[in-house]
Design an enzyme around this catalytic site. Structure first.
Site, short mmCIF file in Angstrom:
data_model
loop_
_atom_site.label_atom_id
_atom_site.label_comp_id
_atom_site.label_asym_id
_atom_site.label_seq_id
_atom_site.Cartn_x
_atom_site.Cartn_y
_atom_site.Cartn_z
CE LYS A 247 8.41 -4.42 -0.19
NZ LYS A 247 9.18 -5.63 -0.43
CG HIS B 50 8.16 -0.71 2.43
ND1 HIS B 50 8.27 -1.95 2.92
CD2 HIS B 50 9.32 -0.79 1.26
CE1 HIS B 50 9.16 -2.48 2.37
NE2 HIS B 50 9.86 -1.84 1.56
CB SER C 96 12.50 -0.51 2.71
OG SER C 96 13.83 -0.48 2.12
C1 PLP Z 1 11.39 0.14 -1.91
C2 PLP Z 1 11.27 -1.23 -2.53
N1 PLP Z 1 11.08 -1.35 -3.95
C3 PLP Z 1 10.88 -2.59 -4.34
C4 PLP Z 1 11.11 -3.92 -3.47
C5 PLP Z 1 11.04 -5.01 -3.94
O1 PLP Z 1 9.79 -5.62 -4.20
P1 PLP Z 1 9.65 -7.28 -4.36
O2 PLP Z 1 9.65 -7.69 -2.83
O3 PLP Z 1 7.97 -7.31 -4.68
O4 PLP Z 1 10.29 -7.75 -5.13
C6 PLP Z 1 11.57 -3.64 -2.30
C7 PLP Z 1 11.51 -4.74 -1.27
O5 PLP Z 1 11.48 -4.98 -0.05
C8 PLP Z 1 11.38 -2.20 -1.59
O6 PLP Z 1 11.78 -1.95 -0.17
#
Ligand code: PLP
Length: 408
Positions: free
Chosen positions: A259, A213, A185
């Site tokens: 996202k 992502h 990310s």
């Molecule tokens: C790799 C990854 N997994 C999970 C999440 C969490 O997702 P959410 O924003 O829907 O809670 C993120 C958030 O940036 C992320 O980068």
């Protein structure tokens, strides 16, 4: 200021001052416009390179219309855990739709991607098992691993040789779980999914891939990095739902609706038995209120758009490639980014914050990412592209950045 001994919370002021001194204190900004290429944040109109709304769906009126209709039909709130009475018709439809979209037997929707990771990992391993995790995994994966309280092996970022050594060393453990982001990310680079799949098969380990992502952006079916990989190994037949699922049928694949899908919530997809187990054992599913029907309906509308408008992801990735090339030509360090997330790696937290401020003064919103989100000495500006960034916007950004190159 001396600490007030009569107040047990007084330490917090000292800790905040410390953060301030290290340039690490964060403040929540307030956006007063919809999420798009141009946003108004704290009263300033800025070109927005700081959202994960990759396909430009967060403010798409088709999502709003679907949400509105569902709220009218099914009410606004979830009201209870999905297992009690919270799973609305829209929520159930979304789970079926996600399974179809992902080409898996079943899917399960959580209140957020964070909740998905925090609940799923501890449901898969317990005492006597071991987790193998990439050093740059997202905080939600890290916390899921911590909550499981099993032995953790952290392998250097994307280093499969180191991972293999650790897998060999763990011969005595009962179950093994490899955990990784597929598209990291902050750095925008990709996990070595093909090799991870081979290692998981060879060492009989479970493989959990977080496509947060990449969902909606990568692969011919927009399922993510795994989809892209499978398509290069075995192309999907024209008109078919997709290629081989050799990797995906044995993995635990996580995604988020927040996202590229422009909505909110997280999900996991895989075999029916995996999903049944997680619905019984993932505490963030069992003990948390289900997502509102309107949010599920918006996510279904987003899946429709993703499937019918592939040009969004194609143009996004093409523009990201142009921007990366332009930045590298100017001498910026962009790491190993291969995606719509492009870091400008500066290292020092203060220099990074200073450049973010200069860019904000020039009309750009590009967040400065500092520890603890990235390791000490790896502060960066995170450029995140979305479909609404036209080639003109990208060219103008490059012209601006050229003035700062070498001086940042
Ligand atoms: C790799 C990854 N997994 C999970 C999440 C969490 O997702 P959410 O924003 O829907 O809670 C993120 C958030 O940036 C992320 O980068």
């Amino acid at each position: 200021m001396p600490t007030d001994n009569s107040n047990p919370l007084a330490w917090i002021d000292d800790a905040l001052t410390d953060l301030e001194r290290q340039d690490l204190r964060r403040h929540s900004a307030t956006r007063t416009s919809a999420q798009s290429a141009l946003v108004t944040i704290d009263g300033l109109e800025l070109i927005n390179f700081g959202s994960n709304d990759y396909l430009g769906l967060a403010s798409d009126e088709r999502l709003a219309a679907a949400a509105h209709a569902a709220a009218e039909r099914e009410g606004w709130g979830g009201g209870a855990s999905p297992l009690v009475s919270g799973r609305s018709l829209s929520h159930a439809k979304l789970e079926r739709r996600l399974a179809e979209f992902e080409g898996t037997e079943a899917a399960l929707v959580f209140p957020s991607g964070f909740a998905a990771n925090a609940g799923i990992i501890p449901a898969l391993v317990e005492e006597g098992d071991a987790i193998f995790a990439d050093a740059k995994n997202h905080a939600s994966l890290i916390d899921g691993c911590r909550l499981s309280r099993v032995t953790r092996f952290i392998y250097p970022h994307r280093d499969c040789d180191a991972l293999e050594t650790m897998l060999r060393q763990s011969a005595g453990v009962r179950r093994r779980l490899i955990v990784t982001d597929t598209l990291f990310s902050m750095d925008g680079d990709l996990a070595p999914v093909a090799r991870l799949t081979e290692l998981a098969a060879h060492y009989e380990a479970m493989l959990l891939l977080d496509e947060a992502h990449a969902t909606g952006v990568f692969g011919p079916n927009a399922r993510g990095v795994t989809d892209q990989l499978e398509s290069t190994h075995k192309p999907a037949a024209p008109g078919s739902a997709g290629g081989s699922h050799a990797a995906s049928s044995h993995t635990i694949r996580i995604g988020t609706l927040s996202k590229a899908l422009g909505s909110a919530g997280g999900f996991v997809c895989g075999s029916q038995s995996l999903i049944d187990w997680l619905a019984n054992r993932a505490r963030t599913y069992v003990f948390s209120t289900a997502q509102p029907p309107a949010t599920s309906a918006a996510a279904i509308a987003a899946l429709d758009i993703i499937q019918s408008e592939p040009h969004r992801r194609q143009e996004l990735l093409a523009r990201a490639a142009d921007l990366r090339e332009g930045l590298r030509a100017q001498g910026w360090t962009t790491g190993h980014s291969e995606s719509q997330i492009i870091p400008l790696i500066l290292g020092d937290a203060k220099r990074t914050l200073d450049l973010a401020t200069k860019l904000r003064d020039a009309g750009y919103f590009i967040p400065a990412i500092r520890p603890p989100t990235v390791p000490e000495g790896e502060s960066l500006l995170r450029l995140s592209l979305c479909y609404h960034h036209t080639p003109e916007i990208i060219d103008t950004l490059l012209t601006r950045l050229a003035r700062f190159a070498g001086r940042a």
